[in-house]
Write an enzyme that holds these catalytic residues in place. Structure first.
Site, PDB file in Angstrom:
ATOM      1  N   LYS A 136      36.634 -30.582 -33.384  1.00 44.66           N
ATOM      2  CA  LYS A 136      37.143 -30.447 -32.010  1.00 44.66           C
ATOM      3  C   LYS A 136      37.294 -31.779 -31.275  1.00 44.66           C
ATOM      4  O   LYS A 136      38.103 -31.898 -30.364  1.00 44.66           O
ATOM      5  CB  LYS A 136      36.244 -29.499 -31.205  1.00 44.66           C
ATOM      6  CG  LYS A 136      36.365 -28.046 -31.662  1.00 44.66           C
ATOM      7  CD  LYS A 136      35.584 -27.104 -30.782  1.00 44.66           C
ATOM      8  CE  LYS A 136      35.552 -25.736 -31.428  1.00 44.66           C
ATOM      9  NZ  LYS A 136      35.079 -24.684 -30.551  1.00 44.66           N
TER      10      LYS A 136
ATOM     11  N   SER B  77      38.942 -14.937 -36.441  1.00 41.80           N
ATOM     12  CA  SER B  77      40.123 -15.346 -35.672  1.00 41.80           C
ATOM     13  C   SER B  77      41.420 -14.724 -36.196  1.00 41.80           C
ATOM     14  O   SER B  77      42.298 -14.376 -35.411  1.00 41.80           O
ATOM     15  CB  SER B  77      40.245 -16.869 -35.652  1.00 41.80           C
ATOM     16  OG  SER B  77      39.265 -17.390 -34.781  1.00 41.80           O
TER      17      SER B  77
ATOM     18  N   GLY C  47      25.047 -29.914 -29.392  1.00 42.07           N
ATOM     19  CA  GLY C  47      26.263 -30.052 -30.218  1.00 42.07           C
ATOM     20  C   GLY C  47      27.529 -29.833 -29.406  1.00 42.07           C
ATOM     21  O   GLY C  47      27.513 -29.903 -28.171  1.00 42.07           O
ATOM     22  N   GLY C  48      28.637 -29.542 -30.120  1.00 45.30           N
ATOM     23  CA  GLY C  48      29.967 -29.455 -29.519  1.00 45.30           C
ATOM     24  C   GLY C  48      30.063 -28.489 -28.349  1.00 45.30           C
ATOM     25  O   GLY C  48      30.641 -28.825 -27.305  1.00 45.30           O
TER      26      GLY C  48
ATOM     27  N   SER D 288      35.026 -16.401 -40.114  1.00 48.14           N
ATOM     28  CA  SER D 288      35.763 -16.363 -38.849  1.00 48.14           C
ATOM     29  C   SER D 288      36.522 -15.041 -38.691  1.00 48.14           C
ATOM     30  O   SER D 288      37.109 -14.532 -39.641  1.00 48.14           O
ATOM     31  CB  SER D 288      36.761 -17.512 -38.800  1.00 48.14           C
ATOM     32  OG  SER D 288      37.586 -17.334 -37.675  1.00 48.14           O
TER      33      SER D 288
HETATM   34  O1  LIG Z   1      35.100 -19.072 -35.495  1.00 48.43           O
HETATM   35  C1  LIG Z   1      36.258 -19.125 -35.032  1.00 48.43           C
HETATM   36  O2  LIG Z   1      37.183 -18.463 -35.509  1.00 48.43           O
HETATM   37  C2  LIG Z   1      36.512 -19.970 -33.851  1.00 48.43           C
HETATM   38  C3  LIG Z   1      35.438 -20.446 -33.145  1.00 48.43           C
HETATM   39  C4  LIG Z   1      35.583 -21.339 -31.969  1.00 48.43           C
HETATM   40  O3  LIG Z   1      35.274 -22.664 -32.364  1.00 48.43           O
HETATM   41  C5  LIG Z   1      36.981 -21.293 -31.372  1.00 48.43           C
HETATM   42  O4  LIG Z   1      37.133 -22.369 -30.459  1.00 48.43           O
HETATM   43  C6  LIG Z   1      38.075 -21.335 -32.421  1.00 48.43           C
HETATM   44  O5  LIG Z   1      39.326 -21.194 -31.777  1.00 48.43           O
HETATM   45  C7  LIG Z   1      37.903 -20.196 -33.436  1.00 48.43           C
END
Ligand SMILES: O=C(O)C1=C[C@@H](O)[C@@H](O)[C@H](O)C1
Ligand SMILES: Nc1ncnc2c1ncn2[C@@H]1O[C@H](COP(=O)(O)OP(=O)(O)OP(=O)(O)O)[C@@H](O)[C@H]1O
Ligand SMILES: [Mg+2]
Length: 419
Positions: A60, A18, A122-123, A16
């Site tokens: 989620k 993020s 999926g989601g 990630s």
């Molecule tokens: O891979 C990630 O860091 C993310 C992916 C999505 O699911 C986003 O919705 C989530 O906030 C962060």
């Protein structure tokens, strides 16, 4: 007392981005909080010991019952990716919706009146469906591996010539399984655009094929940045200048993560320019030829002499496929790498491909198996020029000093808006 923990929960978070994104846009520290089992996710949610979190696969839906208030959009989509703890009360939102809408808008993709094919059930499928529906799509088709429910099989979807926009919501083609692709864009004569929510690599195999087919193609990187910026607004309770921040952060991070691949005639300066460029851009330098020698334990002239060019090309393709998956690298290739379209696509997946052009008489020839004799080199150049042209995204003229070539390469990279 309000807890100050900010971060991301999900099953696996190794790749990630993020943390880097949030820490660029806000002043809190952002943690990656992997919760491999549902039991751990339950304990985490019951404790409520956080200020605000993002939620990713597979939680989620799972987190919804823990929220005291769920935003109507998140409720109707059935997925929450952002939770804010205000005085012990949990508020759930879905910023993936706005993130995907941003991605489509940034690339001029308008769903109004269009037939859209969504890959995967999926989601993310429900988020993308909601954006397409709200955007006025004429028809929304879904394809999946099983074809269960209303979904088509991928093979059936290929027989829908009316499809104008394709959106991939599956992990197909995602790192480390790059190169995989569920459908061939060429099967869709009315196709205008392909969007892929996968963000690593920047361009999945599906997107590379869509680009080759000449339609708009965009990956999920800007969606990831956009959903994070919208989440940061909820986290901080402050409005951000999203229209300026999202493209600026996307651009900066793409430059940070991108590979620069260098191609060109044998002896044109790929390794020399590449090593200096890597230093200037603070990227790892990989010389593909050196990497092949390291992995096979043989030097390249010996491989050519003992096993022949075909064997060398197989080693080269295998090593390249592995190397090109990683990011933040300058990759200096061997001169013949562009002979295979699969190699070319592997290079393009994570950044620009720089063609170093140097006058024939200036090319170094020592120790290069295919550079023997002036006439042969001239013929090689004639054969390969169209291949270099097709494989490259930027051209560097290496006809001055080495320093000038490196400065020009840095400038080409920094001003590259396509990456
Ligand atoms: O891979 C990630 O860091 C993310 C992916 C999505 O699911 C986003 O919705 C989530 O906030 C962060
Ligand atoms: N602009 C330049 N001015 C002077 N020398 C240069 C310039 N560009 C490259 N060279 C020299 O040319 C030689 C060949 O360069 P290099 O080994 O980087 O080429 P290459 O493209 O990596 O070759 P190969 O195809 O064999 O991998 C080196 O000695 C390098 O220093
Ligand atoms: Mg070299």
């Amino acid at each position: 007392m309000q807890q100050r923990l900010y971060g991301l929960i999900g099953g696996k978070l190794g790749h990630s981005y993020s943390k880097i994104i949030h820490e660029k846009i806000a002043d809190y520290t952002y943690e990656l909080l992997p919760l491999p089992t549902e039991a751990e996710a339950r304990t985490f949610m019951e404790k409520r010991a956080f200020a605000a979190i993002n939620v990713t696969i597979p939680y989620k839906q799972f987190v919804i019952p823990y929220c005291d208030v769920v935003d109507p959009k998140a409720q109707s989509i059935g997925a929450v990716n952002t939770i804010v703890n205000r005085d012990g009360k949990l508020y759930g939102y879905n910023t993936d919706y706005a993130g995907f809408a941003y991605l489509a808008g940034a690339h001029g993709v308008d769903f109004a009146g269009k037939t859209v094919l969504i890959l995967g059930t999926g989601g993310t499928h429900s988020t993308v469906t909601a954006v397409c529906r709200d955007g006025g799509a004429k028809e929304i088709l879904t394809a999946s591996r099983t074809g269960k429910g209303d979904a088509l099989l991928y093979s059936e979807a290929m027989h829908r010539p009316d499809v104008q926009i394709i959106v991939n919501t599956t992990p197909c083609g995602m790192f480390p399984n790059v190169g995989q692709c569920l459908i061939d864009p060429k099967a869709f004569p009315a196709l205008e655009a392909v969007l892929d929510v996968v963000y690593n690599p920047f361009r999945t195999e599906l997107l590379l094929r869509a680009e080759d087919y000449g339609v708009t193609a965009a990956g999920g990187f800007e969606m990831l940045v956009a959903q994070a910026v919208f989440a940061a607004e909820h986290f901080t309770g402050r409005q951000l200048d999203t229209a300026a921040i999202i493209p600026a952060v996307s651009r900066e991070l793409r430059h940070q993560l991108a590979n620069v691949s260098i191609i060109g005639m044998p002896g044109c300066g790929k390794s020399t320019v590449g090593a200096a460029l890597a230093k200037r851009l603070d990227k790892k330098f990989v010389d593909l030829d050196a990497e092949i020698e390291r992995r096979t334990g043989h030097n390249i002239p010996d491989i050519f002499a003992q096993e022949g060019e075909d064997a060398f090309r197989r080693y080269e393709a295998d090593v390249l496929a592995e190397v090109a998956k990683s990011n933040s690298q300058v990759i200096a290739c061997g001169g013949g790498v562009i002979k295979s379209p699969a190699n070319t696509r592997a290079l393009r997946q994570n950044g620009p491909v720089l063609w170093v052009r140097r006058p024939l008489e200036a090319l170094a020839t020592g120790g290069r198996p295919l550079s023997k004799g002036g006439a042969a080199l001239k013929q090689l150049e004639a054969e390969r020029t169209p291949l270099y042209e097709a494989a490259s995204t930027v051209v560097l003229e290496n006809n001055g000093s080495l320093g000038e070539a490196v400065d020009a390469a840095v400038k080409l990279f920094e001003t590259d808006e396509k990456l």
